[in-house]
Design an enzyme around this catalytic site. Structure first.
Site, PDB file in Angstrom:
ATOM      1  N   HIS B  68       3.328   4.910  -7.885  1.00 13.99           N
ATOM      2  CA  HIS B  68       2.168   4.170  -8.376  1.00 13.99           C
ATOM      3  C   HIS B  68       0.921   4.587  -7.603  1.00 13.99           C
ATOM      4  O   HIS B  68       0.997   5.373  -6.665  1.00 13.99           O
ATOM      5  CB  HIS B  68       2.387   2.664  -8.313  1.00 13.99           C
ATOM      6  CG  HIS B  68       2.587   2.110  -6.937  1.00 13.99           C
ATOM      7  ND1 HIS B  68       3.751   2.295  -6.221  1.00 13.99           N
ATOM      8  CD2 HIS B  68       1.772   1.385  -6.130  1.00 13.99           C
ATOM      9  CE1 HIS B  68       3.645   1.690  -5.048  1.00 13.99           C
ATOM     10  NE2 HIS B  68       2.453   1.142  -4.953  1.00 13.99           N
ATOM     11  N   HIS B  70      -1.248   3.171  -5.509  1.00 10.83           N
ATOM     12  CA  HIS B  70      -1.701   2.714  -4.194  1.00 10.83           C
ATOM     13  C   HIS B  70      -1.735   3.880  -3.202  1.00 10.83           C
ATOM     14  O   HIS B  70      -0.850   4.723  -3.210  1.00 10.83           O
ATOM     15  CB  HIS B  70      -0.782   1.611  -3.670  1.00 10.83           C
ATOM     16  CG  HIS B  70      -1.134   0.265  -4.236  1.00 10.83           C
ATOM     17  ND1 HIS B  70      -0.234  -0.774  -4.267  1.00 10.83           N
ATOM     18  CD2 HIS B  70      -2.267  -0.199  -4.807  1.00 10.83           C
ATOM     19  CE1 HIS B  70      -0.819  -1.829  -4.829  1.00 10.83           C
ATOM     20  NE2 HIS B  70      -2.044  -1.501  -5.166  1.00 10.83           N
ATOM     21  N   ASP B  72      -1.107   4.129  -0.130  1.00  9.88           N
ATOM     22  CA  ASP B  72       0.023   4.357   0.778  1.00  9.88           C
ATOM     23  C   ASP B  72       1.188   5.019   0.040  1.00  9.88           C
ATOM     24  O   ASP B  72       2.240   5.263   0.622  1.00  9.88           O
ATOM     25  CB  ASP B  72       0.450   3.060   1.479  1.00  9.88           C
ATOM     26  CG  ASP B  72       0.842   1.960   0.513  1.00  9.88           C
ATOM     27  OD1 ASP B  72       0.289   1.936  -0.599  1.00  9.88           O
ATOM     28  OD2 ASP B  72       1.693   1.127   0.858  1.00  9.88           O
ATOM     29  N   HIS B  73       0.990   5.319  -1.259  1.00 16.71           N
ATOM     30  CA  HIS B  73       2.011   6.041  -2.010  1.00 16.71           C
ATOM     31  C   HIS B  73       1.506   7.379  -2.570  1.00 16.71           C
ATOM     32  O   HIS B  73       2.302   8.219  -2.947  1.00 16.71           O
ATOM     33  CB  HIS B  73       2.557   5.174  -3.143  1.00 16.71           C
ATOM     34  CG  HIS B  73       3.340   4.009  -2.638  1.00 16.71           C
ATOM     35  ND1 HIS B  73       4.707   3.997  -2.577  1.00 16.71           N
ATOM     36  CD2 HIS B  73       2.936   2.836  -2.100  1.00 16.71           C
ATOM     37  CE1 HIS B  73       5.120   2.847  -2.048  1.00 16.71           C
ATOM     38  NE2 HIS B  73       4.056   2.128  -1.751  1.00 16.71           N
ATOM     39  N   HIS B 157       4.468  -4.698 -10.182  1.00 15.96           N
ATOM     40  CA  HIS B 157       3.646  -4.362  -9.018  1.00 15.96           C
ATOM     41  C   HIS B 157       2.180  -4.101  -9.334  1.00 15.96           C
ATOM     42  O   HIS B 157       1.333  -4.898  -8.996  1.00 15.96           O
ATOM     43  CB  HIS B 157       4.259  -3.210  -8.236  1.00 15.96           C
ATOM     44  CG  HIS B 157       3.578  -2.957  -6.933  1.00 15.96           C
ATOM     45  ND1 HIS B 157       3.530  -3.910  -5.929  1.00 15.96           N
ATOM     46  CD2 HIS B 157       2.890  -1.885  -6.479  1.00 15.96           C
ATOM     47  CE1 HIS B 157       2.839  -3.419  -4.911  1.00 15.96           C
ATOM     48  NE2 HIS B 157       2.437  -2.208  -5.216  1.00 15.96           N
ATOM     49  N   ASP B 178       7.180   0.446  -5.198  1.00 15.51           N
ATOM     50  CA  ASP B 178       6.973  -0.979  -4.969  1.00 15.51           C
ATOM     51  C   ASP B 178       7.208  -1.690  -6.284  1.00 15.51           C
ATOM     52  O   ASP B 178       6.797  -1.189  -7.330  1.00 15.51           O
ATOM     53  CB  ASP B 178       5.543  -1.244  -4.484  1.00 15.51           C
ATOM     54  CG  ASP B 178       5.342  -0.704  -3.074  1.00 15.51           C
ATOM     55  OD1 ASP B 178       6.329  -0.247  -2.468  1.00 15.51           O
ATOM     56  OD2 ASP B 178       4.189  -0.734  -2.594  1.00 15.51           O
ATOM     57  N   GLU B 203      12.183  -0.635  -1.691  1.00 20.78           N
ATOM     58  CA  GLU B 203      11.206  -1.132  -0.732  1.00 20.78           C
ATOM     59  C   GLU B 203      11.730  -2.459  -0.182  1.00 20.78           C
ATOM     60  O   GLU B 203      12.599  -3.091  -0.785  1.00 20.78           O
ATOM     61  CB  GLU B 203       9.849  -1.350  -1.413  1.00 20.78           C
ATOM     62  CG  GLU B 203       9.895  -2.442  -2.482  1.00 20.78           C
ATOM     63  CD  GLU B 203       8.705  -3.390  -2.405  1.00 20.78           C
ATOM     64  OE1 GLU B 203       8.212  -3.615  -1.281  1.00 20.78           O
ATOM     65  OE2 GLU B 203       8.282  -3.889  -3.452  1.00 20.78           O
ATOM     66  N   HIS B 414      10.069   1.171   3.472  1.00 20.59           N
ATOM     67  CA  HIS B 414       8.867   0.397   3.205  1.00 20.59           C
ATOM     68  C   HIS B 414       9.044  -1.049   3.655  1.00 20.59           C
ATOM     69  O   HIS B 414       8.913  -1.988   2.870  1.00 20.59           O
ATOM     70  CB  HIS B 414       8.552   0.469   1.696  1.00 20.59           C
ATOM     71  CG  HIS B 414       7.120   0.152   1.353  1.00 20.59           C
ATOM     72  ND1 HIS B 414       6.639  -1.135   1.320  1.00 20.59           N
ATOM     73  CD2 HIS B 414       6.090   0.941   1.015  1.00 20.59           C
ATOM     74  CE1 HIS B 414       5.361  -1.103   0.972  1.00 20.59           C
ATOM     75  NE2 HIS B 414       4.999   0.142   0.793  1.00 20.59           N
TER      76      HIS B 414
END
Lengths: 658, 601
Positions: B68, B70, B72-73, B157, B178, B203, B414
């Protein structure tokens, strides 16, 4: 494997495939051409229609004045229009496991099949197919229900009476099975049975068969289907297009290596080039508007209309039509326009990349925003106050028998300034216009059918090379009106297997293998031996498990250790448990090598005698005979079990075991 | 024995910088390529030198999958593909493909333009990187190559979030990214079928939390906002531009409407309107209710929420401001926070998780004095509230997903190490499966035991199924016999007879004949009958026939009797059998040698 053909209409198919213990319905098309036999349903009272004379046969013997009306020499049934359903008697419809839908035009009979037949299965369709199909059904129900007709004409269906009616009513088939439209409740119930699928998604049916939809390029979410097991593959091609319009392009390569390819939904207008038709559409539209007339475009609420609007978007400014109002009137007009914008995943690359900006993929959003295109649920309400002429109206139904289009026919039909432009190919425009004759309005016929033509389909088949092709019989001969055009038919080697309504075809399939899984423990215990270069064999003894149509092989469980027996001495007398049979033997025992081996094992006095088929070895000391032949060995040995078994093992050394 | 290796380069016992390497069936896949918000140095990006020391990654990876948008991904994606070097396919869903480059550009601007960092990826690199992206549709089976296939599932998410199944032959791994197991105001719940992967990589952000009902949390949130507004305070809600922000906007919009409130609500950055537009175009990815009503009323057209201007922050009176980014680590939310932090009437509501090192994380841990850049300290007087609106699965949700997918092994990423350990225990206890939680750079190895697919001749299969019935009798399993032919890459299981035929081999008959002498003072035919009766009583479960031509047949073994020329009481039995009946033949010859028991009639 069998194919049951429930519809005779080549572009509105309904076939049932029985394949490996599953029963799969392919499409659920509703033949709506039957409505052409009915009088139009006007939205507001039409003095002209209500004054049409009743039809009476020449000798006056048949008088159905309430049911049959005459207009310009044609006879029409004055009743709620009825549809010709897929055949229901050919097989028990409650046995159908799944229904695969290829596009939203081919699902209109769904409520007739899933409701009231005992159907308990699942329907598979893509999301755009479901959503737009729902809109088209909703529209149909709405068209019918908002002008309820008290009368249901049935007398004319009497065989004796129908026989005496003029054509085409006389020749209509199975009129007793014709049905009125379904209700919204039935639509909702039918559509609740739909399970959504995405392109190239693999759906397992009962572990026996895998089905998978592929993009067919014809409309939003339209699909062809692959139905396959590990060793057999059937492709179902229905309504495909290679033209670049709004949908995702057709996936051709996945159709390769089919054993059987079922081909339906080719273009209904093999001689009309869609691009040419589109140009003609635009020029006729502009001409009429410039002359101060109105343009009526009878159309479905989804599909080609998106392309027409896009074409007009580019065209109107150049043609200085910028101030002409464009109206789209349908109970589902708004929904259809909105839905078209949210299916980016299902669109061609060009449109898809627009949403990344983010912009709506279709330019009709801008036409609406700039008030060039307005949409209304019906002619009542806001439309009547906004209505300005000259204008362009897109509205349904293309059969001209119901929907708002009926109103515009009555309104504009008498003036030669106005033009009706037919773009949908499903109905003969002359038949559609018949109950409005005499007509002063100009008629232009520009059918736009983007489905595969014969040239494209032969090229496609050459590429994907199916072993057998099944198709409606109409595709195996040139059209009646153009019987000399042998290019307007399928010519294949081997020739395609034709079907017609009510055909039951045995598909030429020879299933020889099935997938089975050997569990790791058993696989590890197998001992392969090379029999020829590159070919190894291993004997397998295993327990077969079959569950949910999946087969596995497990090791034979070891027998539980025999309980310590008190009667030890009798153990020898226990007969052997039925065990793994011995492997089959193959090969031959070579004489010299065998003699040498015997010698090594201390058997030296051997008298060899030649026979017709081989040799007889007389082991003189042991008084034993061994007969060696090309494909057999016979050991004659009395009273000496240890010797017999050691001879046996020596012979086995030279043979291959299977 | 084949094995699957999983190595987190990030998100191993940690939140942030998700990047997990999976090698399965000879294929190497990178799952996510995120950055760590808590660091400004090398630790910000995953350590790609783990894969190779010398340069480009293309030949070491078969594909990269992004779950996705975000950061942090996906925050390290342009760095990985353009600066380290990777030219293979990168898979992500359509919404992710649309939104990811915007967030990357945003992130780049903050880092390079505001903080003045160099040696960072450029706008052009983001564009070049996105050219390598192949869009994924939900449930579509994508064939990466002949052997490797991937399939995306809905994860909730954020818009476009996906879980992915990776499959090579009969081995498979599912990576959740996530996910969220309960539908919220704009998204649906994650769903997966019973695909029984060898490993489920999940996660575990909320590994130890079981959150109260969503409705309670919403009420709480609205109450806090309302109270603060009533007393004239300003409310700052740090969010990421897409995702949680839309959910909270829908929530506040309906509340303002209902309560007829007048205090302004602002949304920072110009991204808002664009963001809402994405939601409109990707409406099929939202929850059922929004999808159903979007034609009548589009939930992403807000009446009360207006764009924010920097100058508004100093306006008197109450207001609510949504500002990015969500962890107060940079940008507008941090600027506003600095302005408002000194007033105890104000409030900051942190609606999501904050990684270690960010200001968000510090104030949530109760720190009231913050060291800012340039040695200044900032006193935090405003109220700090934490509301877990982060759409992650909680412990209950994770367990629910395990029940759905039925994995053979579980692997947690995660999440924080201590919380993972707790959840690991719970999973192992409840499902009796192994649960791994490798740290970054550590490899978890799971051996798989795949079955061997073979083509069985339909004749053989049908015959067996007719004889044995579909399920074997557990007490008396029927054994099936056949010959497995291995030729090139094909494995075919056929009956032995068919194997001989297919391989073009002759059958070789091996027969044995054995004479046994027996004392039995009866006529030949009587002796034969006595043998028949005897064998009948000894051999249970065998076919024994007394044929009219003067033979006894046991299965296919032929027994004949003749009298000895010298002595009429001495009988000579002739036994003849083929190799297929060797065990029985051998047994019979031994048995008959012992003579017939007396008392036979």
């Amino acid at each position: 494997m069998k194919l049951y053909c429930l519809s005779g209409h080549p572009t509105l198919p309904c076939n049932v495939l029985k394949f490996k213990s599953t029963t799969i319905m392919l499409d659920c098309g509703l033949d709506t051409t039957s409505v052409l036999n009915f009088l139009p349903l006007p939205l507001v009272h039409s003095p002209r229609l209500s004054k049409l004379p009743s039809w009476v046969s020449k000798d006056g013997a048949v008088n159905l004045e309430k049911e049959l009306k005459e207009c310009a020499g044609r006879v029409f049934v004055d009743s709620q229009p009825e549809f010709c359903l897929p055949e229901k008697e050919l097989l028990d419809l409650s046995t159908i496991d799944v229904i695969l839908i290829s596009n939203y035009h081919c699902m209109m009979a769904l409520p007739y099949i899933t409701e009231h037949t005992g159907f308990t299965g699942t329907v598979y369709a893509t999301e755009p197919t479901l959503q737009i199909g729902r809109l088209l059904m909703e529209e149909l129900v709405n068209f019918m229900e908002r002008v309820p007709k008290a009368q249901a004409a049935t007398c004319w269906k009497n065989k004796e009476i129908q026989r005496m009616l003029p054509g085409p009513l006389k020749d209509a088939v199975d009129v007793w099975t014709w049905k009125r439209s379904y209700s919204m409740q039935e639509v909702n119930s039918a559509l609740s049975k739909v399970q959504l699928v995405g392109y190239s998604q693999k759906v397992e049916l009962f572990g026996a068969v895998q089905v998978s939809p592929l993009s067919s390029g014809y409309s939003l979410g339209s699909s062809n289907w692959i139905i396959q097991s590990h060793h057999e593959k059937v492709s179902y091609v229905s309504g495909s297009s290679l033209l670049t319009t709004h949908p995702q392009p057709m996936d051709q390569s996945s159709l390769k290596n089919s054993d059987v390819l079922i081909l339906t939904g080719l273009t209904q207008m093999p001689t009309a080039n869609p691009d040419g038709m589109l140009a003609e559409f635009c020029s006729n539209l502009a001409m009429t508007i410039r002359a101060g007339g109105n343009v009526l475009v009878p159309c479905y609420s989804s599909g080609v209309i998106y392309d027409l609007l896009e074409c007009l978007y580019q065209f109107i400014d150049n043609a200085s039509l910028g101030t002409t109002p464009f109206y789209f009137i349908s109970p589902v007009a708004n929904s259809s326009l909105e839905f078209s914008q949210i299916f980016a995943e299902w669109l061609c690359h060009n449109k898809q990349s627009k949403v990344y900006l983010p912009e709506p993929p279709f330019p009709h959003a801008e036409l609406i925003q700039t008030n060039k295109l307005k949409h209304y649920p019906s002619i009542h309400g806001d439309f009547s106050s906004d209505f300005r002429q000259p204008c362009v109206v897109f509205t349904g139904h293309p059969s001209l028998r119901f929907g708002d289009v009926v109103h515009f026919m009555e309104l504009w039909g008498k003036s030669s300034l106005n033009t009706i432009i037919f773009t949908e190919p499903d109905f003969s425009y002359l038949d559609a216009l018949a109950p409005y004759q005499p007509l002063a309005m100009k008629c232009v016929y520009c059918p736009i059918d983007t489905r595969l033509n014969f040239h494209q389909v032969s090229k496609l088949l050459k590429e994907v090379q199916p072993l057998h092709v099944v198709c409606p019989e109409q595709y195996t001969q040139p059209p009646l009106s153009q019987s000399h055009r042998s290019d307007l038919m399928l010519e294949l080697q081997p020739p395609p297997m034709p079907y017609r309504r009510c055909s039951v075809l045995n598909l030429p399939f020879r299933r020889r293998y099935e997938r089975i899984y050997i569990l790791p423990e058993l696989a590890n215990s197998l001992v392969p031996s090379e029999i020829k270069p590159g070919i190894s064999v291993a004997t397998v003894s295993a327990v077969l498990h079959s569950k949910d149509n999946k087969h596995t092989l497990q090791s034979v469980p070891k027998p539980p250790p025999a309980p310590p027996s008190k009667k030890r001495k009798r153990v020898m007398e226990e007969p052997p448990v039925v065990q793994a049979p011995k492997p089959l033997l193959s090969g031959a025992v070579p004489l010299e090598a065998f003699l040498a081996t015997l010698k090594k094992h201390g058997i030296t006095e051997v008298k060899v005698e030649e026979t017709a088929d081989g040799h007889i070895l007389h082991l003189q000391a042991e008084d034993t005979l061994i007969q060696l032949e090309e494909d057999g060995t016979h050991i004659v040995c009395d009273n000496n079990e240890p010797l017999r078994t050691s001879l046996r093992d020596l012979v086995l050394r030279f043979l291959q075991k299977l | 024995m084949p094995e699957i290796n999983v190595t987190p380069l990030g998100a191993g016992q940690d939140v942030g910088r998700s990047c997990i390497l999976v090698s399965i069936g000879g294929k190497n896949i990178m799952l996510d390529c995120g950055m760590h918000m808590g660091y400004n140095d090398d630790r910000r990006f995953p350590d790609f030198s783990y894969i190779t020391q010398n340069g480009r990654l293309t030949e070491f990876l078969d594909c990269v999958i992004i779950s996705h948008f975000h950061l942090d991904h996906c925050g390290a994606l342009p760095y990985m593909s353009e600066m380290v070097g990777y030219d293979g396919p990168i898979y992500m869903t359509h919404p992710t493909k649309a939104i990811c480059p915007i967030l990357l550009e945003d992130f780049r601007k903050i880092t390079v333009d505001k903080k003045g960092e160099t040696n960072f990826f450029t706008s052009q690199m983001i564009k070049d990187c996105m050219k390598k992206v192949v869009p994924l549709n939900l449930h579509q089976t994508v064939q990466v190559d002949d052997e490797l296939e991937i399939k995306a599932y809905y994860a909730g998410h954020v818009l476009g979030a996906a879980m992915v199944q990776i499959k090579v032959g009969s081995e498979s791994v599912v990576y959740t990214g996530d996910y969220n197991m309960t539908p919220d105001r704009h998204l649906g719940a994650a769903w997966i079928d019973k695909c029984r992967p060898d490993i489920l990589i999940s996660e575990s952000t909320y590994a130890t939390t079981i959150r109260d009902s969503k409705r309670c949390r919403e009420r709480d949130f609205l109450k806090k906002v309302h109270e603060s507004i009533e007393r004239g305070g300003k409310v700052l809600i740090p969010v990421f531009a897409l995702g949680r922000a839309q959910e909270l906007c829908i929530l506040l919009e309906t509340f303002w409407e209902r309560m007829n409130l007048k205090a302004p609500i602002y949304f920072s950055t110009g991204l808002t309107e664009k963001a809402n537009h994405y939601y409109k175009l990707f409406i099929t990815w939202t929850n059922q209710k929004i999808r159903k009503t979007f034609v009548q009323r589009n939930m992403f057209e807000f009446k009360h929420i207006k764009p924010f201007d920097r100058s508004y922050a100093d306006n008197p009176g109450p207001m609510v401001v949504f500002a990015t980014p969500g962890m107060l680590h940079a940008g507008q939310s941090l600027q506003i926070f600095k302005k408002w932090a000194g007033n105890e009437k104000n409030m900051v509501i942190m609606p999501g998780y904050c990684v270690q090192g960010t200001i968000g994380h510090k104030i949530l841990n109760g720190q009231r004095k913050l060291e800012m850049e340039g040695r200044a300290t900032l006193e935090v007087k405003l109220q700090v509230e934490y509301m877990s609106f982060s759409a992650h699965a909680d412990a209950k949700g994770i367990m629910q997903l395990i029940r759905m997918a039925e994995p053979r092994n579980m692997l947690l990423v995660h999440g924080e190490g201590a919380k993972m350990t707790f959840l690991k225990g719970k999973i192992e206890q409840e499902f009796s499966i192994d649960c791994y939680m490798p740290a970054n750079g550590e490899t978890a190895t799971v051996s798989t035991n795949p079955s061997v697919p073979v083509d069985i001749s339909l004749n053989l299969l049908k015959r067996e199924m007719a004889l044995g019935g579909p399920l074997p009798d557990p007490k008396k399993p029927r054994t099936m016999h056949g010959t497995l032919i291995m030729k090139e890459n094909s494995l075919k299981l056929v009956s032995s007879e068919q194997a001989l035929k297919e391989l073009g081999l002759n059958e070789h008959q091996l027969r044995f004949t054995c004479r046994v002498q027996l004392q039995d003072p009866h006529s030949d035919s009587d002796t034969l009958h006595r043998i028949y009766t005897h064998l009948k009583s000894v051999l249970k479960g065998y076919t024994i026939q007394h044929l009219p031509d003067g033979t006894v047949m046991v299965e296919s073994i032929v027994i004949k009797v003749s009298s000895s020329a010298d002595d009429a009481n001495t009988k000579v039995l002739l036994l003849s059998w083929s190799y297929q009946d060797e065990d029985l033949g051998s047994f019979l010859s031994t048995l008959l040698k012992k003579g017939l028991p007396s008392g036979l009639c």
